[in-house]
Design a protein around this motif. Structure first.
Motif, PDB file in Angstrom:
ATOM      1  N   UNK A 263       0.827  -1.211   0.000  1.00 36.72           N
ATOM      2  CA  UNK A 263       0.000   0.000   0.000  1.00 36.72           C
ATOM      3  C   UNK A 263       0.860   1.259   0.000  1.00 36.72           C
ATOM      4  N   UNK A 264       1.997   1.224   0.685  1.00 37.36           N
ATOM      5  CA  UNK A 264       2.909   2.371   0.636  1.00 37.36           C
ATOM      6  C   UNK A 264       3.486   2.514  -0.772  1.00 37.36           C
ATOM      7  N   UNK A 265       3.849   1.387  -1.388  1.00 34.74           N
ATOM      8  CA  UNK A 265       4.392   1.423  -2.753  1.00 34.74           C
ATOM      9  C   UNK A 265       3.377   2.001  -3.726  1.00 34.74           C
ATOM     10  N   UNK A 266       2.097   1.664  -3.547  1.00 34.98           N
ATOM     11  CA  UNK A 266       1.054   2.199  -4.423  1.00 34.98           C
ATOM     12  C   UNK A 266       0.937   3.713  -4.266  1.00 34.98           C
ATOM     13  N   UNK A 267       1.054   4.186  -3.018  1.00 34.67           N
ATOM     14  CA  UNK A 267       0.977   5.623  -2.764  1.00 34.67           C
ATOM     15  C   UNK A 267       2.141   6.356  -3.426  1.00 34.67           C
ATOM     16  N   UNK A 268       3.352   5.806  -3.315  1.00 34.73           N
ATOM     17  CA  UNK A 268       4.528   6.461  -3.889  1.00 34.73           C
ATOM     18  C   UNK A 268       4.495   6.415  -5.408  1.00 34.73           C
ATOM     19  N   UNK A 269       4.182   5.247  -5.957  1.00 35.81           N
ATOM     20  CA  UNK A 269       4.260   5.067  -7.403  1.00 35.81           C
ATOM     21  C   UNK A 269       3.173   5.830  -8.148  1.00 35.81           C
ATOM     22  N   UNK A 270       2.124   6.243  -7.444  1.00 41.78           N
ATOM     23  CA  UNK A 270       1.050   6.965  -8.112  1.00 41.78           C
ATOM     24  C   UNK A 270       1.551   8.239  -8.784  1.00 41.78           C
ATOM     25  N   UNK A 271       2.529   8.911  -8.184  1.00 37.08           N
ATOM     26  CA  UNK A 271       2.961  10.197  -8.745  1.00 37.08           C
ATOM     27  C   UNK A 271       4.461  10.308  -8.970  1.00 37.08           C
ATOM     28  N   UNK A 272       5.233   9.265  -8.672  1.00 39.94           N
ATOM     29  CA  UNK A 272       6.694   9.384  -8.752  1.00 39.94           C
ATOM     30  C   UNK A 272       7.175   9.708 -10.161  1.00 39.94           C
ATOM     31  N   UNK A 273       6.616   9.034 -11.170  1.00 44.28           N
ATOM     32  CA  UNK A 273       7.066   9.285 -12.541  1.00 44.28           C
ATOM     33  C   UNK A 273       6.588  10.647 -13.028  1.00 44.28           C
ATOM     34  N   UNK A 274       5.428  11.092 -12.542  1.00 52.91           N
ATOM     35  CA  UNK A 274       4.959  12.436 -12.888  1.00 52.91           C
ATOM     36  C   UNK A 274       5.936  13.484 -12.381  1.00 52.91           C
ATOM     37  N   UNK A 275       6.525  13.258 -11.191  1.00 51.78           N
ATOM     38  CA  UNK A 275       7.524  14.175 -10.647  1.00 51.78           C
ATOM     39  C   UNK A 275       8.696  14.323 -11.603  1.00 51.78           C
ATOM     40  N   UNK A 276       8.965  13.283 -12.392  1.00 57.17           N
ATOM     41  CA  UNK A 276      10.069  13.291 -13.351  1.00 57.17           C
ATOM     42  C   UNK A 276       9.604  13.688 -14.751  1.00 57.17           C
ATOM     43  N   UNK A 277       8.389  14.223 -14.837  1.00 58.60           N
ATOM     44  CA  UNK A 277       7.816  14.713 -16.096  1.00 58.60           C
ATOM     45  C   UNK A 277       7.764  13.615 -17.158  1.00 58.60           C
ATOM     46  N   UNK A 278       7.587  12.384 -16.702  1.00 62.46           N
ATOM     47  CA  UNK A 278       7.442  11.219 -17.589  1.00 62.46           C
ATOM     48  C   UNK A 278       8.622  11.090 -18.546  1.00 62.46           C
ATOM     49  N   UNK A 279       9.815  11.463 -18.062  1.00 63.00           N
ATOM     50  CA  UNK A 279      11.011  11.435 -18.902  1.00 63.00           C
ATOM     51  C   UNK A 279      11.868  10.211 -18.573  1.00 63.00           C
ATOM     52  N   UNK A 280      12.134   9.325 -19.565  1.00 64.18           N
ATOM     53  CA  UNK A 280      13.034   8.190 -19.314  1.00 64.18           C
ATOM     54  C   UNK A 280      14.432   8.640 -18.908  1.00 64.18           C
ATOM     55  N   UNK A 281      14.863   9.781 -19.433  1.00 65.96           N
ATOM     56  CA  UNK A 281      16.201  10.266 -19.099  1.00 65.96           C
ATOM     57  C   UNK A 281      16.264  10.721 -17.648  1.00 65.96           C
ATOM     58  N   UNK A 282      15.243  11.455 -17.207  1.00 59.97           N
ATOM     59  CA  UNK A 282      15.208  11.859 -15.803  1.00 59.97           C
ATOM     60  C   UNK A 282      15.048  10.647 -14.890  1.00 59.97           C
ATOM     61  N   UNK A 283      14.309   9.652 -15.344  1.00 60.49           N
ATOM     62  CA  UNK A 283      14.160   8.425 -14.562  1.00 60.49           C
ATOM     63  C   UNK A 283      15.513   7.748 -14.381  1.00 60.49           C
ATOM     64  N   UNK A 284      16.256   7.603 -15.474  1.00 60.04           N
ATOM     65  CA  UNK A 284      17.574   6.964 -15.402  1.00 60.04           C
ATOM     66  C   UNK A 284      18.509   7.747 -14.490  1.00 60.04           C
TER      67      UNK A 284
END
Length: 376
Positions: A263-284
């Motif tokens: 449940x904690x993972x679901x809460x974090x993952x809901x917006x984590x990639x949005x924080x990175x503007x959906x960028x694979x480069x920022x993710x890496x």
């Protein structure tokens, strides 16, 4: 020499974070410090509460709003966002003349569910309130919360006063992961920097007191209608209209349970990639950065030699030291500071999960809705 240089670089990063990022880790910005005086008058306030399937928490949350001892005129609008569990009926059964329950309309394209519900509530509030109290259906407030918010907003001339609600920290998963959530948020948005003029704005979505005229000048909720990280987006928007204030609090408590790691993972993952503007480069870059800054120090301390080991050990201790103020705020053992590398690795995994969910068209999943990248 390469490994030794790496260890020295990691140590330099931690010393820079501790000494140079507005003291984010010291948790000094709190609503019980530098208390403002009462304003000469108490202006009208309307609380806007978006709610979707909140039957387990909404009675306590709305009950805490009804119990506010605010001296001025105060109204509560709960927007029932197509709940299937009787959320609206539970609130109506409270029988308070302070509360109006508004049935939410169908979600339009390009809007996130929460922001669309907020938009409808704000429209319902009209032009009477000076302040709009945007709060969540899973937050319980102390009776003096609104009085303290308005006093700070009026005295300081703020466009926004926001409190980082104290998150629930009872289960093992919560005790391990929740203080770090606040720590990482403070690292991304140092509260002292947010509160200083001429810098980027931010807010914490569980409790935001917004000056209505400032919101209208900024274009209203419509200006951020597709934002998944709506609180910080709203904070940045409103800071262009005037000063904002963000701090920690014990007055507002999150009552949503996160009973296990999933449940904690679901809460974090809901917006984590949005924080990175959906960028694979920022993710890496983020994943590599997390490994370097958090995981490398204990590995260097345990398996390095000579100066490499000492640099890694000092960096690990600096990391643990920086975690102590928020651990004290949450009344957790200081030994959790040494576990921060493993906690950060969990957050890195959740960030990767967030990107994977987005790739599958399930990004921003909340209460049965996939919302991330609605306007991509």
């Amino acid at each position: 020499m390469i490994v030794q240089g790496l260890s020295l670089g990691v140590l330099a990063i931690w010393l820079g974070l501790i000494l140079g990022r507005d003291g984010f880790w010291m948790a000094r910005e709190r609503d019980d410090r530098n208390l403002p005086a009462a304003p000469p008058r108490w202006p009208d306030v309307t609380a806007i509460v978006p709610a979707r399937d909140e039957a387990d928490v909404v009675a306590r949350s709305i009950g805490s709003l009804i119990a506010q001892d605010y001296p001025g005129r105060f109204r509560i609008v709960l927007v029932d966002d197509s709940s299937s569990d009787g959320t609206g009926a539970i609130v109506r059964a409270l029988g308070s003349n302070r509360v109006d329950v508004l049935a939410g309309m169908l979600l339009p394209h390009g809007w996130t569910g929460k922001l669309w519900a907020m938009e409808q509530g704000i429209e319902s509030a009209g032009s009477a309130p000076v302040w709009l109290w945007l709060t969540d259906a899973d937050i319980a407030h102390a009776p003096d919360t609104l009085r303290a918010l308005v006093a700070r907003g009026e005295t300081g001339g703020f466009t926004l006063v926001s409190l980082m609600a104290r998150l629930r920290c009872e289960t093992f998963a919560e005790r391990m992961l929740v203080p770090a959530f606040v720590f990482f948020f403070q690292m991304l948005y140092p509260f002292a920097r947010v509160n200083r003029p001429g810098t980027a704005g931010a807010a914490a979505g569980g409790c935001m007191l917004v000056r209505r005229t400032a919101l209208e000048r900024a274009g209203g909720i419509d200006a951020i209608r597709g934002a998944l990280i709506d609180d910080c987006t709203l904070g940045a928007l409103l800071k262009r209209q005037g000063p904002v204030w963000l701090g920690l609090t014990d007055r507002s408590l999150s009552i949503r349970p996160y009973d296990d790691f999933a449940s904690v993972a679901a809460m974090i993952s809901r917006s984590a990639y949005a924080q990175l503007r959906y960028s694979p480069w920022l993710l890496t870059g983020t994943l590599l950065g997390l490994l370097l800054v958090y995981v490398a120090p204990p590995l260097l301390a345990l398996f390095g030699q000579g100066l490499t080991r000492w640099f890694g050990l000092i960096a690990w201790l600096a990391m643990a030291l920086s975690f102590q103020p928020i651990l004290r705020f949450y009344r957790r053992s200081p030994l959790w500071g040494l576990a921060l590398p493993g906690i950060a690795a969990f957050y890195a995994g959740c960030t990767l999960l967030s990107a994977w969910q987005h790739a599958r068209g399930r990004g921003g999943m909340w209460k049965g809705r996939a919302q991330a990248g609605a306007e991509s």
